[in-house]
Scaffold this motif. Structure first.
Motif, PDB file in Angstrom:
ATOM      1  N   MET A   1       0.774  -1.263  -0.093  1.00  0.00           N
ATOM      2  CA  MET A   1       0.062  -0.005   0.031  1.00  0.00           C
ATOM      3  C   MET A   1       0.694   1.162  -0.029  1.00  0.00           C
ATOM      4  N   SER A   2       2.138   1.117   0.523  1.00  0.00           N
ATOM      5  CA  SER A   2       2.743   2.397   0.701  1.00  0.00           C
ATOM      6  C   SER A   2       3.513   2.828  -0.599  1.00  0.00           C
ATOM      7  N   GLN A   3       4.024   1.706  -1.346  1.00  0.00           N
ATOM      8  CA  GLN A   3       4.805   1.952  -2.409  1.00  0.00           C
ATOM      9  C   GLN A   3       4.021   1.416  -3.788  1.00  0.00           C
TER      10      GLN A   3
ATOM     11  N   VAL B   1       3.488  -0.803  -6.789  1.00  0.00           N
ATOM     12  CA  VAL B   1       3.890  -2.149  -7.050  1.00  0.00           C
ATOM     13  C   VAL B   1       5.212  -2.073  -8.083  1.00  0.00           C
TER      14      VAL B   1
ATOM     15  N   SER C   1       7.436  -0.029  -8.501  1.00  0.00           N
ATOM     16  CA  SER C   1       8.661   0.747  -7.999  1.00  0.00           C
ATOM     17  C   SER C   1       9.546  -0.279  -7.757  1.00  0.00           C
ATOM     18  N   SER C   2      11.159   0.191  -8.042  1.00  0.00           N
ATOM     19  CA  SER C   2      12.055  -0.777  -7.663  1.00  0.00           C
ATOM     20  C   SER C   2      13.029  -0.051  -6.463  1.00  0.00           C
ATOM     21  N   VAL C   3      13.791  -0.981  -5.826  1.00  0.00           N
ATOM     22  CA  VAL C   3      14.522  -0.568  -4.836  1.00  0.00           C
ATOM     23  C   VAL C   3      15.833  -0.285  -5.495  1.00  0.00           C
ATOM     24  N   SER C   4      16.668   0.664  -4.985  1.00  0.00           N
ATOM     25  CA  SER C   4      17.894   1.107  -5.453  1.00  0.00           C
ATOM     26  C   SER C   4      19.063   0.777  -4.450  1.00  0.00           C
TER      27      SER C   4
ATOM     28  N   PHE D   1      24.626  -7.454   0.357  1.00  0.00           N
ATOM     29  CA  PHE D   1      23.549  -8.302   0.210  1.00  0.00           C
ATOM     30  C   PHE D   1      23.792  -9.718   0.394  1.00  0.00           C
TER      31      PHE D   1
ATOM     32  N   ASP E   1      26.721 -12.302  -6.056  1.00  0.00           N
ATOM     33  CA  ASP E   1      25.679 -13.469  -5.514  1.00  0.00           C
ATOM     34  C   ASP E   1      25.934 -14.882  -6.158  1.00  0.00           C
TER      35      ASP E   1
ATOM     36  N   PHE F   1      16.884  -2.946  -9.027  1.00  0.00           N
ATOM     37  CA  PHE F   1      16.308  -4.430  -9.099  1.00  0.00           C
ATOM     38  C   PHE F   1      15.078  -4.378  -9.217  1.00  0.00           C
TER      39      PHE F   1
ATOM     40  N   ARG G   1      11.575  -5.765  -8.599  1.00  0.00           N
ATOM     41  CA  ARG G   1      10.912  -6.235  -7.269  1.00  0.00           C
ATOM     42  C   ARG G   1      10.969  -7.636  -6.841  1.00  0.00           C
TER      43      ARG G   1
ATOM     44  N   ARG H   1      15.760 -11.620  -6.268  1.00  0.00           N
ATOM     45  CA  ARG H   1      16.474 -11.743  -5.202  1.00  0.00           C
ATOM     46  C   ARG H   1      17.274 -10.619  -4.789  1.00  0.00           C
TER      47      ARG H   1
ATOM     48  N   PHE I   1      16.485  -7.530  -4.589  1.00  0.00           N
ATOM     49  CA  PHE I   1      15.287  -6.984  -3.957  1.00  0.00           C
ATOM     50  C   PHE I   1      15.282  -7.261  -2.622  1.00  0.00           C
TER      51      PHE I   1
ATOM     52  N   HIS J   1       8.366  -3.324   5.089  1.00  0.00           N
ATOM     53  CA  HIS J   1       7.546  -3.771   4.060  1.00  0.00           C
ATOM     54  C   HIS J   1       6.387  -4.477   4.431  1.00  0.00           C
TER      55      HIS J   1
ATOM     56  N   ASN K   1       3.239  -4.061   4.500  1.00  0.00           N
ATOM     57  CA  ASN K   1       1.906  -3.857   3.850  1.00  0.00           C
ATOM     58  C   ASN K   1       2.281  -3.560   2.209  1.00  0.00           C
ATOM     59  N   ASP K   2       3.375  -4.117   1.987  1.00  0.00           N
ATOM     60  CA  ASP K   2       3.682  -4.255   0.486  1.00  0.00           C
ATOM     61  C   ASP K   2       3.270  -5.307  -0.036  1.00  0.00           C
ATOM     62  N   LYS K   3       3.336  -5.223  -1.499  1.00  0.00           N
ATOM     63  CA  LYS K   3       3.099  -6.439  -2.216  1.00  0.00           C
ATOM     64  C   LYS K   3       4.101  -6.663  -3.165  1.00  0.00           C
TER      65      LYS K   3
END
Lengths: 97, 100, 826
Positions: free
Chosen positions: A1-3, A5, A7-10, A20, A90, C510, C512, C515, C517, C552, C554-556
């Motif tokens: 709900m916050s972000q 769907v 979007s991606s993380v950097s 990681f 990885d 990355f 979402r 891996r 992410f 996260h 409440n995230d999907k």
């Protein structure tokens, strides 16, 4: 709900990619035709690294038949000095053969 | 400082150092500095391979000569080590911990 | 203090006579070549204590010096000792350390021989301009090391003075009447010039202190009558601390005569030229003061005296620069050899032989001992300490500090200054010949040094952050003690906020579902937890909003088949499990509830729960891979433990709603094929039953009817398939039985689950259960029987014990042969 769907993380810096892998399997390509796979426990900005249950693969050209061969060595806990490290990623990104 | 800090806890523990030239030396870590130069005591080596080291009891190793150091897993607190690595990453990444 | 545990202040007993040769080529050190490169003789060039110019300067003098004539029979032991002490002052270079050294020297010095009190000198030094601090630093009154009590000779060697100073000296020298005419004076002067030229050939600037001298002298000349160093003026007519030019000027003139241009620097040595060996320069000069100084005019005296003072300082420097080092060592060696000869003559042959053997051994070991004096070592120690100590050990030395606390039950006290000092002494093999008193002193001094180093580190503060500079010629990077120079410096992006995301290069993002992410979320959580822990440790107030955001919850994440919550998706990573309790601890009660609810609702979507079902491994004889088993164990000891604790202090209604969530959102039968699911259900049901039986008066009829409704729902999910709860490797039903490496493990958790299930149910539930798993029950009984017959009574009893966990609930008890009503005492 916050972000959203989509979007991606950097990650803000390259060394984060090593971070990681903490406590995960990491693959290292090292100088001298060596590879190492194992669980990452520590790293620093010099790429010094500590890995447990490491399997080191050393590639070499066989002098007799001229073919590339490899030997494997195991180490329970190993410190790798950063100046030998060519690449770190990885381990799931690397096809194991 | 992470690895310096780490190796300090290994003082008086046995380690096996593998040099970039392939030489392997086992010994008791006596001292370490921030460049990861080492001082080893009670040296053990493969005498057949390195006869010139047969009489060496104790030696100083320049850190840059080192390829690997093999450690005994019981000497390493891995979860603490991971936390230390994360802290180091946070500290060098510019974020400061409280109280710094 | 010696590396080998020998007292380096003792006489080196090497028998080598070739004083010209340096001891650097130690053939025992097979690693020298590998470590420092083949050109071992160049080693000295590489030593740089951060005052780059000086070692070079040293180099320039060294070679001529080694060729100089040395008169045997002279003892320079004392001189060498003192000389050894001095370089450190110059290198260390800050006035505080000098002060301290001076104090130390005071302690060590034989007071009876002291000429000018140290306080006087110090006060005098302080009067001088601050810019000449470096010079002052070298002007220490030499200490007298305890071991060597031999007379000594001091060598003044003014050849290093820059031209201006030489000129001043020349003028002064002529004025003082020491030189018969200008010619002899200028001869000396020419000599000095050559020395200066040689000095400049090295391409190095002369050491800074020299530059400070001329203004002084000028000042002196302009105000000749003004006493600049009142402290130095003694009350009596004979100024004790004063030094006339004589000792300097004479060798100067002699140098001029004896030396050739090719050898600009050499060391004139002549016993009779110099006064009998004293402690320091001041004393050395004393006899001549008597002869000459009194004749001099007061003005002249002032001028010269000041000048002399500086000259001495330079001379000290020059001596210190290693010029005298090997020479004096050689001299010392000669002296001790003479002594040795005498000793040997007095011995019996056996004694002599023993002595020789021992002596050979000792000389082999101590060949290089004494090369560094106590002050050198102190300097190195302090230098090392300054690199090691930190104002913030918890952050900068985290691993070591915490490891020590964890390892030692003593705990806590590891970061105080004393223990650093003690540890440093221990680790560096820092010993002082085993004399307990001296060890104490060493410890005290080390403590002082540690605390000083800490202070310096604090003052230095954040300054050490700039590790690289970019200039016209590219980037220059520096190494510091805290952060040795890096081979590669990865440029850090500015801390990126959410809005900046779009500006980032593609490769920093990355998808979402990836891996990476998931891993980035986990590391985010770790970062937050570590920060919170750090704040908690320092008793700061903290907010958990950042942490909460990083979860996260409440995230999907959309995958090809499903939508999954990121938090659930990361739960199966080892590191998430490990951090779970740490993060749980920071959350408020409501947040904890939310997390628990999320986990129970998505139980079956948690990767490790999914993987722990035996059904996944039908193709491989139901053997569960080791890494999965490890993960299951980790999950049980971390997340499940937190869940169990949570359930342990939650009320009936909430647990019931959790159970309802589980049943509604998951396939209960599937969950029961997993060890984790089975165990969790066991805990929940037994807790509900416990509350029901112990605190039933607190429960409303509504609660109880809800419970039986939920139970019915649960039972419906399992009814008819109860036998499938048993993994084939635990099954004793001949039709399903599979034997693999799991078989010998404890199947108690299944019987516990069945026991609690029976406990919660009514009689008809129990009948159904027994009926469905009849084959298992009898299988266990017959297995127990055969096991007992095979002689393993313990294992047989264990099998029955697990079975009876279940049967006892229904008032039954099983033996190898039959099932009976539970004995009356139960």
């Amino acid at each position: 709900m916050s972000q959203a769907v989509t979007s991606s993380v950097s990650s803000s810096e390259p060394l984060d990619l090593i971070k990681f892998c903490l406590d995960e399997q990491i693959y290292l390509k090292l100088r001298g035709g060596r590879e190492m796979v194992g669980r990452l426990h520590a790293y620093d900005s010099h790429c010094n690294i500590i890995i447990s249950d490491a399997i080191e693969t050393i590639y070499y050209i066989d002098k007799e038949d001229g073919e590339m061969k490899n030997t494997k060595k195991k180490s329970d806990m190993i410190f790798v000095r950063g100046d030998s490290v060519i690449l770190a990623t990885d381990a799931t990104n690397v096809e194991t053969n | 400082m992470l690895f310096f800090s780490f190796f300090k806890t290994l003082v008086d523990k046995e380690i096996r150092v593998e040099f970039k030239n392939g030489v392997e030396i086992t010994g008791t870590l006596k001292s370490i500095d921030q460049y990861l130069n080492l001082k080893l005591d009670n040296i053990k080596t493969d005498v057949d391979k390195y006869p010139h080291l047969i009489a060496v009891r104790s030696l100083f190793i320049r850190g840059s000569m080192i390829r690997y150091i093999h450690l005994n897993p019981v000497d390493v607190d891995t979860s603490l080590l991971q936390d230390a690595a994360r802290r180091e990453a946070i500290a060098t990444g510019g974020d400061k911990f409280a109280g710094r | 203090m010696s590396f080998f545990g020998f007292d380096p202040t003792g006489p080196p007993s090497s028998k080598r006579n070739d004083a010209e040769e340096l001891d650097f080529d130690d053939e025992d050190d097979a690693f020298n070549e590998e470590t420092f490169g083949a050109d071992v003789t160049d080693i000295r060039k590489d030593f740089d204590f951060g005052y780059g110019a000086k070692p070079q300067a040293e180099e320039s003098i060294l070679k001529p010096a080694t060729q100089s004539s040395i008169k045997p029979g002279l003892s320079y032991a004392k001189a060498a000792q003192e000389e050894l002490l001095q370089p450190m002052a110059a290198l260390w270079g800050d006035s505080t350390s000098n002060e301290e050294e001076r104090k130390e020297v005071t302690e060590e010095k034989d007071d009876s021989k002291k000429v000018l009190s140290l306080e006087e000198i110090e006060a005098k030094l302080k009067q001088q301009t601050p810019s000449s601090a470096g010079v002052q630093g070298t002007a220490n009154v030499p200490g007298q090391p305890p071991v060597v009590q031999q007379p000594q000779q001091q060598f003044p060697n003014p050849y290093m003075l820059p031209p201006q100073v030489q000129q001043q000296m020349l003028a002064a020298a002529v004025a003082s009447g020491q030189f018969p005419n200008m010619e002899s004076a200028s001869q000396a002067m020419a000599q000095s010039m050559m020395a200066a030229a040689a000095f400049q050939q090295t391409g190095m600037m002369p050491p800074l202190p020299f530059m400070n001298v001329p203004p002084h002298l000028q000042q002196q000349q302009q105000q000749p009558g003004q006493p600049q160093q009142p402290q130095q003026q003694p009350p009596s007519g004979l100024p004790q601390g004063q030094v006339p030019n004589q000792p300097q000027s004479q060798p100067e003139s002699q140098q001029g005569k004896t030396q050739t241009a090719g050898r600009p620097v050499s060391q004139p040595l002549s016993v009779d030229r110099f006064p009998p060996i004293g402690v320091g320069i001041e004393e050395t000069a004393k006899p001549q003061i008597n002869q000459q100084q009194q004749q001099q005019q007061q003005q002249q005296y002032h001028q010269q005296q000041h000048q002399q003072y500086h000259q001495q300082q330079h001379m000290y420097r020059n001596n210190n620069r290693g010029y005298n080092h090997q020479q004096q060592r050689a001299q010392r060696r000669d002296y001790y050899q003479q002594q040795l000869q005498q000793q040997l003559e007095q011995m019996s042959p056996e004694e002599r032989e023993k002595f020789t053997i021992r002596q050979n051994k000792v000389s082999k070991i101590t060949r290089c001992s004494g090369f560094m004096g106590p002050k050198d070592k102190d300097f190195v120690t302090r230098f090392q300490l300054s690199q090691i100590v930190t104002e913030d050990p918890y952050n900068e030395d985290f691993y070591y500090q915490v490891y020590q606390i964890v390892k030692s039950s003593l705990g806590g006290a590891t970061n105080d200054v004393n223990s650093i000092a003690q540890k440093y002494l221990d680790q560096s093999g820092h010993r002082l010949g085993g004399r307990s008193k001296r060890v104490d002193i060493a410890l005290q001094r080390m403590q002082q040094q540690v605390s000083k180093a800490v202070t310096v580190a604090k003052e230095r503060g954040q300054r050490s952050s700039g590790l690289s500079k970019e200039g016209a010629l590219g980037r220059v990077s520096f190494g510091t003690g805290k952060q040795p120079r890096q081979q590669i410096i990865i440029k850090k992006e500015e801390a990126s906020s959410e809005e900046k995301d779009d500006a980032l290069p593609k490769e920093y993002k990355f998808p979402r579902s990836s891996r990476s992410f998931q891993l980035s979320i986990i590391e985010d959580i770790y970062t937050q937890v570590l920060k919170l822990e750090s704040m908690e440790r320092e008793n700061q107030t903290y907010q958990t909003t950042e942490l909460w955001k990083s979860l996260h919850l409440n995230d999907k994440i959309k995958t090809s088949t499903d939508e999954i919550n990121p938090f659930i998706s990361i739960l199966s990573f080892d590191k998430t499990m490990k951090v779970f309790q740490r993060l749980f601890h920071f959350l408020s009660k409501e947040e904890q509830e939310q997390i628990i609810e999320l986990i129970f609702t998505h139980l079956q979507k948690i990767d490790i729960v999914l993987k722990s079902s035996y059904k996944n491994y039908a193709d491989t004889n139901y053997s569960i891979p080791k890494n999965v088993n490890d993960k299951i164990e980790l999950f049980q000891s971390t997340i499940m433990r937190a869940l169990v604790i949570y359930i342990g202090d939650t009320n009936f209604q909430q647990i019931l709603s959790i159970l309802n969530e589980i049943i509604s959102n998951n396939n209960v039968l599937f969950l029961c094929t997993t060890k984790i699911g089975c165990s969790l259900l066991t805990v929940i049901i037994s807790r509900l039953e416990l509350i029901k039986q112990e605190y039933s008066k607190n429960l409303s009829a509504q609660d109880l009817s809800n419970w039986s409704l939920v139970y019915d729902k649960l039972f419906q999910g399992l009814e008819g398939r109860l036998a499938s709860i048993f993994p084939p490797f635990f099954s004793n039903d001949e039709s399903r039985k599979v034997v693999n490496e799991e078989t010998n493990k404890n199947d108690g958790y299944i019987w516990q689950f069945l026991a609690t299930l029976s406990l919660g149910g009514l009689l008809n539930h129990q009948r159904i259960i027994v009926d469905e798993i009849r084959n298992e029950i009898f299988g266990v009984m017959s297995l127990s029987k055969t096991t007992k017959e095979e002689g393993d009574a313990v294992k047989a009893a264990g099998l029955l014990e697990n079975l009876n966990l279940f049967l006892n609930v229904m008032g039954l008890n099983a033996t190898e042969d039959d099932i009976s009503e539970l004995a009356s005492e139960a």
